[in-house]
Design a protein around this motif. Structure first.
Motif, PDB file in Angstrom:
ATOM      1  N   TYR A 123     -51.666 -79.084  84.686  1.00 48.38           N
ATOM      2  CA  TYR A 123     -53.070 -78.703  84.839  1.00 48.38           C
ATOM      3  C   TYR A 123     -53.990 -79.814  84.329  1.00 48.38           C
ATOM      4  O   TYR A 123     -55.039 -80.092  84.921  1.00 48.38           O
ATOM      5  CB  TYR A 123     -53.365 -77.401  84.093  1.00 48.38           C
ATOM      6  CG  TYR A 123     -52.954 -76.158  84.842  1.00 48.38           C
ATOM      7  CD1 TYR A 123     -53.276 -75.974  86.179  1.00 48.38           C
ATOM      8  CD2 TYR A 123     -52.240 -75.140  84.194  1.00 48.38           C
ATOM      9  CE1 TYR A 123     -52.906 -74.828  86.868  1.00 48.38           C
ATOM     10  CE2 TYR A 123     -51.868 -73.985  84.875  1.00 48.38           C
ATOM     11  CZ  TYR A 123     -52.195 -73.839  86.214  1.00 48.38           C
ATOM     12  OH  TYR A 123     -51.821 -72.698  86.885  1.00 48.38           O
ATOM     13  N   ARG A 124     -53.614 -80.446  83.228  1.00 47.08           N
ATOM     14  CA  ARG A 124     -54.431 -81.555  82.723  1.00 47.08           C
ATOM     15  C   ARG A 124     -54.421 -82.717  83.706  1.00 47.08           C
ATOM     16  O   ARG A 124     -55.447 -83.381  83.910  1.00 47.08           O
ATOM     17  CB  ARG A 124     -53.922 -81.994  81.346  1.00 47.08           C
ATOM     18  CG  ARG A 124     -54.137 -80.934  80.271  1.00 47.08           C
ATOM     19  CD  ARG A 124     -53.783 -81.436  78.875  1.00 47.08           C
ATOM     20  NE  ARG A 124     -52.349 -81.495  78.652  1.00 47.08           N
ATOM     21  CZ  ARG A 124     -51.663 -82.595  78.377  1.00 47.08           C
ATOM     22  NH1 ARG A 124     -52.286 -83.770  78.328  1.00 47.08           N
ATOM     23  NH2 ARG A 124     -50.368 -82.568  78.157  1.00 47.08           N
ATOM     24  N   GLU A 125     -53.274 -82.969  84.327  1.00 50.00           N
ATOM     25  CA  GLU A 125     -53.204 -84.007  85.358  1.00 50.00           C
ATOM     26  C   GLU A 125     -54.047 -83.625  86.571  1.00 50.00           C
ATOM     27  O   GLU A 125     -54.709 -84.489  87.179  1.00 50.00           O
ATOM     28  CB  GLU A 125     -51.748 -84.227  85.762  1.00 50.00           C
ATOM     29  CG  GLU A 125     -50.887 -84.820  84.665  1.00 50.00           C
ATOM     30  CD  GLU A 125     -49.420 -84.905  85.035  1.00 50.00           C
ATOM     31  OE1 GLU A 125     -48.650 -85.519  84.277  1.00 50.00           O
ATOM     32  OE2 GLU A 125     -49.042 -84.347  86.088  1.00 50.00           O
ATOM     33  N   ASP A 126     -54.023 -82.336  86.935  1.00 47.94           N
ATOM     34  CA  ASP A 126     -54.848 -81.857  88.051  1.00 47.94           C
ATOM     35  C   ASP A 126     -56.328 -82.116  87.776  1.00 47.94           C
ATOM     36  O   ASP A 126     -57.074 -82.545  88.665  1.00 47.94           O
ATOM     37  CB  ASP A 126     -54.635 -80.357  88.263  1.00 47.94           C
ATOM     38  CG  ASP A 126     -53.234 -80.008  88.728  1.00 47.94           C
ATOM     39  OD1 ASP A 126     -52.577 -80.867  89.352  1.00 47.94           O
ATOM     40  OD2 ASP A 126     -52.789 -78.875  88.465  1.00 47.94           O
ATOM     41  N   ILE A 127     -56.750 -81.827  86.548  1.00 48.76           N
ATOM     42  CA  ILE A 127     -58.149 -82.024  86.177  1.00 48.76           C
ATOM     43  C   ILE A 127     -58.510 -83.498  86.241  1.00 48.76           C
ATOM     44  O   ILE A 127     -59.564 -83.879  86.774  1.00 48.76           O
ATOM     45  CB  ILE A 127     -58.414 -81.448  84.770  1.00 48.76           C
ATOM     46  CG1 ILE A 127     -58.336 -79.917  84.804  1.00 48.76           C
ATOM     47  CG2 ILE A 127     -59.778 -81.899  84.254  1.00 48.76           C
ATOM     48  CD1 ILE A 127     -58.343 -79.272  83.433  1.00 48.76           C
ATOM     49  N   GLN A 128     -57.631 -84.347  85.709  1.00 43.84           N
ATOM     50  CA  GLN A 128     -57.905 -85.784  85.733  1.00 43.84           C
ATOM     51  C   GLN A 128     -58.017 -86.298  87.172  1.00 43.84           C
ATOM     52  O   GLN A 128     -58.919 -87.086  87.501  1.00 43.84           O
ATOM     53  CB  GLN A 128     -56.811 -86.545  84.988  1.00 43.84           C
ATOM     54  CG  GLN A 128     -57.053 -88.046  84.920  1.00 43.84           C
ATOM     55  CD  GLN A 128     -55.978 -88.768  84.125  1.00 43.84           C
ATOM     56  OE1 GLN A 128     -55.009 -88.161  83.672  1.00 43.84           O
ATOM     57  NE2 GLN A 128     -56.131 -90.065  83.962  1.00 43.84           N
ATOM     58  N   ARG A 129     -57.139 -85.822  88.020  1.00 43.27           N
ATOM     59  CA  ARG A 129     -57.170 -86.230  89.435  1.00 43.27           C
ATOM     60  C   ARG A 129     -58.462 -85.758  90.102  1.00 43.27           C
ATOM     61  O   ARG A 129     -59.090 -86.495  90.876  1.00 43.27           O
ATOM     62  CB  ARG A 129     -55.946 -85.660  90.157  1.00 43.27           C
ATOM     63  CG  ARG A 129     -55.709 -86.232  91.534  1.00 43.27           C
ATOM     64  CD  ARG A 129     -54.424 -85.670  92.131  1.00 43.27           C
ATOM     65  NE  ARG A 129     -53.271 -85.927  91.282  1.00 43.27           N
ATOM     66  CZ  ARG A 129     -52.600 -85.002  90.615  1.00 43.27           C
ATOM     67  NH1 ARG A 129     -52.944 -83.721  90.715  1.00 43.27           N
ATOM     68  NH2 ARG A 129     -51.565 -85.321  89.863  1.00 43.27           N
TER      69      ARG A 129
END
Length: 340
Positions: A123-129
């Motif tokens: 989810y944190r990677e999703d947000i960063q993307r």
């Protein structure tokens, strides 16, 4: 890390809202994963049993509505936005909307109580993307801590389990066996996070408050190739073994690893697991997830206030204490090999 926020962001998985959405949704979910297409089509058929509509989006709308009412009554006065990993409203669209509204810093609530790659780091990677897609002016997003041992989560799960136990005939209720369930993950992923340990702790905390019931932690919904080891035992296999040994008449399944009654709960438990129990002559009852239980909604507000106020005392049951706010660099890795 600043404690000033101007919005709340609910971050979730997403789900199809019609038959034509099912295959594109599953392709989003499985992109880059080693899952046979046959398994994807099998899962697609599960959705079609329910008209191609996953209940997860509507359940998130209800969660947001309940949280809006909670914040309106008690504060803080913050707008709530919602973004998904795999289907509308997608995180990139939501962050663009927030940017246009002048939101600069949001506090994110992930609809997962436990630490794992899928439930936290991804989810944190999703947000960063999504922030990269939005570009300059994209809101900063900080996450709330996981809440597997927060009193609000445990108290809500205890009540949900007690409600389910009332469906067992009173004369047999004390002998009912409780199965706590959660989504299985590959062992390589489990070795890089605290997922299994946190699940065991949550199950223990709930069971202690219920009394002297026998219980086990089992898993469900695995999707990888058969040769890849995943966390087990599988809930249906476990029920089968109990039935073959004639050990129990009543089983109460408690989906502690999920916060809403979405497809994997409705099909894997209400359909498959109950069918296994019926064939073996076992009465299988399923407890509700926390959903919009008032204590759970209050817990989300308490997590918001805790972060805003920089509270030193952060409620947590058991010996593990409250989880961290800012994830370490090596937290919840996708595989154990990623540590090397």
């Amino acid at each position: 890390m600043t404690n000033s926020y101007d919005a709340i962001l609910v971050v979730s998985f997403g789900g199809p809202e019609g038959p034509d959405d099912v295959i594109p949704f599953l392709e989003n979910v499985l992109r880059g994963k080693n899952v046979p297409r046959e398994r994807m089509l099998e899962v697609a058929e599960h959705y079609q049993h329910f008209g191609g509509v996953s209940p997860i989006n509507e359940q998130n709308r209800l969660l947001i509505k309940a949280l809006e009412q909670e914040l309106e009554q008690h504060g803080p006065d913050l707008p709530i936005y919602w973004g998904n990993r795999n289907w509308d409203p997608l995180l990139s669209d939501t962050l663009e909307q927030m940017k246009q509204a002048g939101i600069e810093r949001a506090l994110a609530f992930f609809t997962s109580a436990f630490s794992s790659y899928s439930g936290c780091r991804q989810y944190r990677e999703d947000i960063q993307r999504a922030q990269e897609q939005v570009g300059e002016g994209a809101p900063e997003v900080q996450k709330m801590r996981v809440f597997y041992n927060h009193p609000g989560f445990i108290e809500a799960m205890v009540e949900r389990t007690q409600e389910a136990l009332t469906q067992v005939p009173e004369e047999r209720r004390d002998q009912a066996h409780i199965l706590f369930t959660a989504h299985s993950i590959p062992l390589t992923m489990a070795s890089g996070c605290q997922y299994e340990a946190q699940l065991k702790e949550s199950a223990r905390l709930v069971s202690e408050r219920l009394g002297s019931y026998q219980w086990d932690l089992v898993y469900q919904s695995r999707s990888g190739p058969p040769q890849q080891p995943w966390l087990g035992p599988d809930v249906c296999d476990f029920i089968t073994q109990m039935g073959e040994k004639n050990e129990v008449q009543d089983i109460v399944i408690v989906p502690i690893g999920f916060v809403s009654d979405h497809m994997e709960v409705l099909f894997d438990l209400d359909t498959e697991a109950k069918d296994v129990g019926e064939k073996l002559g076992i009465n299988v009852v399923r407890a509700k997830t926390v959903g919009v239980h008032p204590r759970f909604i209050t817990m989300i507000r308490e997590l918001i206030e805790e972060r805003i106020n920089g509270a030193e005392e952060r409620p947590a049951l058991g010996d593990r204490g409250a989880s961290h706010d800012v994830c370490p660099v090596d937290c919840c890795l996708r595989t154990s090999e990623a540590r090397r």
